[in-house]
Design a protein around this motif. Structure first.
Motif, PDB file in Angstrom:
ATOM      1  N   LYS A  28      -5.812   5.258  -5.516  1.00 48.12           N
ATOM      2  CA  LYS A  28      -5.220   5.045  -6.956  1.00 48.12           C
ATOM      3  C   LYS A  28      -5.477   3.821  -7.474  1.00 48.12           C
ATOM      4  N   SER A  29      -6.515   2.988  -7.013  1.00 47.73           N
ATOM      5  CA  SER A  29      -6.621   1.639  -7.695  1.00 47.73           C
ATOM      6  C   SER A  29      -5.362   0.814  -7.473  1.00 47.73           C
ATOM      7  N   LEU A  30      -4.538   0.950  -6.454  1.00 47.34           N
ATOM      8  CA  LEU A  30      -3.378  -0.080  -6.344  1.00 47.34           C
ATOM      9  C   LEU A  30      -3.488  -1.034  -5.306  1.00 47.34           C
ATOM     10  N   SER A  31      -2.998  -2.265  -5.316  1.00 45.43           N
ATOM     11  CA  SER A  31      -2.905  -2.993  -4.547  1.00 45.43           C
ATOM     12  C   SER A  31      -1.985  -2.754  -3.139  1.00 45.43           C
ATOM     13  N   PHE A  32      -2.158  -3.029  -1.905  1.00 44.91           N
ATOM     14  CA  PHE A  32      -1.351  -2.683  -1.208  1.00 44.91           C
ATOM     15  C   PHE A  32      -0.922  -4.087  -0.174  1.00 44.91           C
ATOM     16  N   THR A  33      -0.036  -4.763  -0.159  1.00 48.84           N
ATOM     17  CA  THR A  33       0.357  -6.063   0.392  1.00 48.84           C
ATOM     18  C   THR A  33       1.245  -5.718   1.425  1.00 48.84           C
ATOM     19  N   LEU A  34       1.188  -6.341   2.980  1.00 46.75           N
ATOM     20  CA  LEU A  34       1.899  -6.464   3.678  1.00 46.75           C
ATOM     21  C   LEU A  34       2.368  -8.091   4.084  1.00 46.75           C
ATOM     22  N   ASN A  35       3.824  -8.155   4.070  1.00 45.14           N
ATOM     23  CA  ASN A  35       4.316  -9.485   4.293  1.00 45.14           C
ATOM     24  C   ASN A  35       5.158  -9.286   5.665  1.00 45.14           C
ATOM     25  N   VAL A  36       4.565 -10.001   6.610  1.00 43.99           N
ATOM     26  CA  VAL A  36       5.508  -9.623   8.089  1.00 43.99           C
ATOM     27  C   VAL A  36       5.695 -11.251   8.413  1.00 43.99           C
ATOM     28  N   ASP A  37       7.033 -11.370   8.695  1.00 45.81           N
ATOM     29  CA  ASP A  37       7.213 -12.544   9.277  1.00 45.81           C
ATOM     30  C   ASP A  37       6.795 -12.766  10.780  1.00 45.81           C
ATOM     31  N   LYS A  38       5.910 -13.762  10.922  1.00 47.09           N
ATOM     32  CA  LYS A  38       4.970 -13.819  12.016  1.00 47.09           C
ATOM     33  C   LYS A  38       6.122 -14.232  13.367  1.00 47.09           C
ATOM     34  N   SER A  39       7.274 -14.413  13.240  1.00 48.26           N
ATOM     35  CA  SER A  39       8.041 -14.593  14.350  1.00 48.26           C
ATOM     36  C   SER A  39       8.863 -13.331  14.761  1.00 48.26           C
ATOM     37  N   ILE A  40       8.793 -12.281  14.322  1.00 50.50           N
ATOM     38  CA  ILE A  40       9.490 -11.050  14.785  1.00 50.50           C
ATOM     39  C   ILE A  40       9.130 -10.751  16.200  1.00 50.50           C
ATOM     40  N   PRO A  41       9.931 -10.409  17.025  1.00 49.30           N
ATOM     41  CA  PRO A  41       9.351 -10.114  18.235  1.00 49.30           C
ATOM     42  C   PRO A  41       8.314  -9.071  18.415  1.00 49.30           C
ATOM     43  N   ARG A  42       7.593  -9.124  19.036  1.00 52.81           N
ATOM     44  CA  ARG A  42       6.462  -7.972  18.790  1.00 52.81           C
ATOM     45  C   ARG A  42       6.963  -6.740  19.628  1.00 52.81           C
ATOM     46  N   MET A  55       9.559   4.530   7.177  1.00 45.25           N
ATOM     47  CA  MET A  55       8.787   3.689   6.516  1.00 45.25           C
ATOM     48  C   MET A  55       7.451   4.390   5.685  1.00 45.25           C
ATOM     49  N   MET A  56       7.020   5.330   6.347  1.00 48.10           N
ATOM     50  CA  MET A  56       6.116   6.193   5.736  1.00 48.10           C
ATOM     51  C   MET A  56       6.441   6.882   4.395  1.00 48.10           C
ATOM     52  N   ASN A  57       7.539   7.418   4.683  1.00 53.59           N
ATOM     53  CA  ASN A  57       8.076   8.522   3.456  1.00 53.59           C
ATOM     54  C   ASN A  57       8.134   7.532   2.430  1.00 53.59           C
ATOM     55  N   ILE A  58       9.009   6.356   2.488  1.00 56.00           N
ATOM     56  CA  ILE A  58       9.295   5.450   1.321  1.00 56.00           C
ATOM     57  C   ILE A  58       7.964   4.849   0.703  1.00 56.00           C
ATOM     58  N   VAL A  59       6.941   4.432   1.731  1.00 57.58           N
ATOM     59  CA  VAL A  59       5.594   3.932   1.272  1.00 57.58           C
ATOM     60  C   VAL A  59       5.062   4.880   0.285  1.00 57.58           C
ATOM     61  N   ASN A  60       4.864   6.382   1.030  1.00 53.19           N
ATOM     62  CA  ASN A  60       4.331   7.339   0.372  1.00 53.19           C
ATOM     63  C   ASN A  60       4.842   7.591  -0.946  1.00 53.19           C
ATOM     64  N   ASN A  61       6.024   7.629  -1.388  1.00 49.26           N
ATOM     65  CA  ASN A  61       6.738   7.577  -2.552  1.00 49.26           C
ATOM     66  C   ASN A  61       6.172   6.607  -3.418  1.00 49.26           C
ATOM     67  N   ALA A  62       6.535   5.538  -3.084  1.00 50.41           N
ATOM     68  CA  ALA A  62       5.934   4.405  -3.828  1.00 50.41           C
ATOM     69  C   ALA A  62       4.520   4.391  -4.315  1.00 50.41           C
ATOM     70  N   ILE A  63       3.668   4.814  -3.620  1.00 51.10           N
ATOM     71  CA  ILE A  63       2.174   5.095  -4.176  1.00 51.10           C
ATOM     72  C   ILE A  63       2.307   6.045  -5.193  1.00 51.10           C
ATOM     73  N   LYS A  64       2.980   7.147  -4.702  1.00 46.73           N
ATOM     74  CA  LYS A  64       3.179   8.448  -5.512  1.00 46.73           C
ATOM     75  C   LYS A  64       3.462   8.254  -6.921  1.00 46.73           C
ATOM     76  N   TYR A  65       4.490   7.466  -7.057  1.00 52.81           N
ATOM     77  CA  TYR A  65       4.973   7.055  -8.522  1.00 52.81           C
ATOM     78  C   TYR A  65       4.530   5.696  -9.000  1.00 52.81           C
ATOM     79  N   THR A  66       3.595   5.257  -8.514  1.00 49.67           N
ATOM     80  CA  THR A  66       3.076   4.027  -9.162  1.00 49.67           C
ATOM     81  C   THR A  66       1.567   4.351  -9.773  1.00 49.67           C
ATOM     82  N   ARG A  68      -0.088   1.963 -11.684  1.00 49.97           N
ATOM     83  CA  ARG A  68      -0.945   0.680 -11.836  1.00 49.97           C
ATOM     84  C   ARG A  68      -0.131  -0.630 -10.978  1.00 49.97           C
ATOM     85  N   GLY A  69      -0.757  -1.613 -10.606  1.00 49.23           N
ATOM     86  CA  GLY A  69      -0.041  -2.750 -10.006  1.00 49.23           C
ATOM     87  C   GLY A  69      -0.150  -2.339  -8.406  1.00 49.23           C
TER      88      GLY A  69
END
Length: 160
Positions: A28-42, A55-66, A68-69
């Motif tokens: 969809k020509s959208l940016s996808f950015t991931l910000n993860v606190d590097k100190s979160i236990p793995r 998480m996937m449901n929310i991300v899918n909705n975000a992409i679906k209803y966006t 541009r940007g």
């Protein structure tokens, strides 16, 4: 629905999500950015399957209803004691947003808002009600901040 906590690798779960979501955003020509606190236990203990589903449901909705940007996923945490953390996830988009009066409606089964009619609403309207139910079972809840035509942020905290 039953919650089944297991030990899991957070980075593996995130990697799987990013592989799917980044490809969808790219189409969809959208940016996808991931910000993860590097100190979160793995390695964490929780219901990896349902956290991933939420998480996937929310991300899918975000992409679906966006149109541009883009979409941004942020993961942080807070240590609650020596062995436990509160995992925090926020998924933001620059999409159509939700009118304040409509926010409660998105948690009702089979509901589609009038403002979403011009989008491909190929879903059943069960996604967010199921997300809210799963989060409730994991001692959490979905929070929504949105501005109509300004985008939305969906967030939750899950004890791990």
């Amino acid at each position: 629905m039953e919650i089944m906590p297991i030990r899991y690798d957070l980075s593996s779960m995130i990697n799987d999500m990013v592989n799917v979501a980044a490809e969808q955003a790219k189409k969809k020509s959208l940016s996808f950015t991931l910000n993860v606190d590097k100190s979160i236990p793995r390695i964490l203990e929780g219901d990896e399957y349902h956290i991933r589903q939420v998480m996937m449901n929310i991300v899918n909705n975000a992409i679906k209803y966006t149109e541009r940007g883009g979409v941004t996923v942020s993961l942080t945490y807070e240590k609650t004691d020596e062995y436990n953390i509160m995992l925090r996830c926020a998924i933001s988009d620059t999409g159509i947003g939700i009118k304040t009066d409509d926010i409660d409606h998105i948690f009702r089964p089979f509901e589609h808002l009038e403002s979403t009619r011009r989008f491909s609403t190929d879903g059943s309207g069960l996604g967010l009600p199921i997300v809210q139910r799963l989060l409730n079972l994991m001692d959490s809840e979905l929070k929504v901040e949105s501005g109509f035509h300004k985008g939305s942020t969906f967030s939750f905290e899950i004890p791990q």
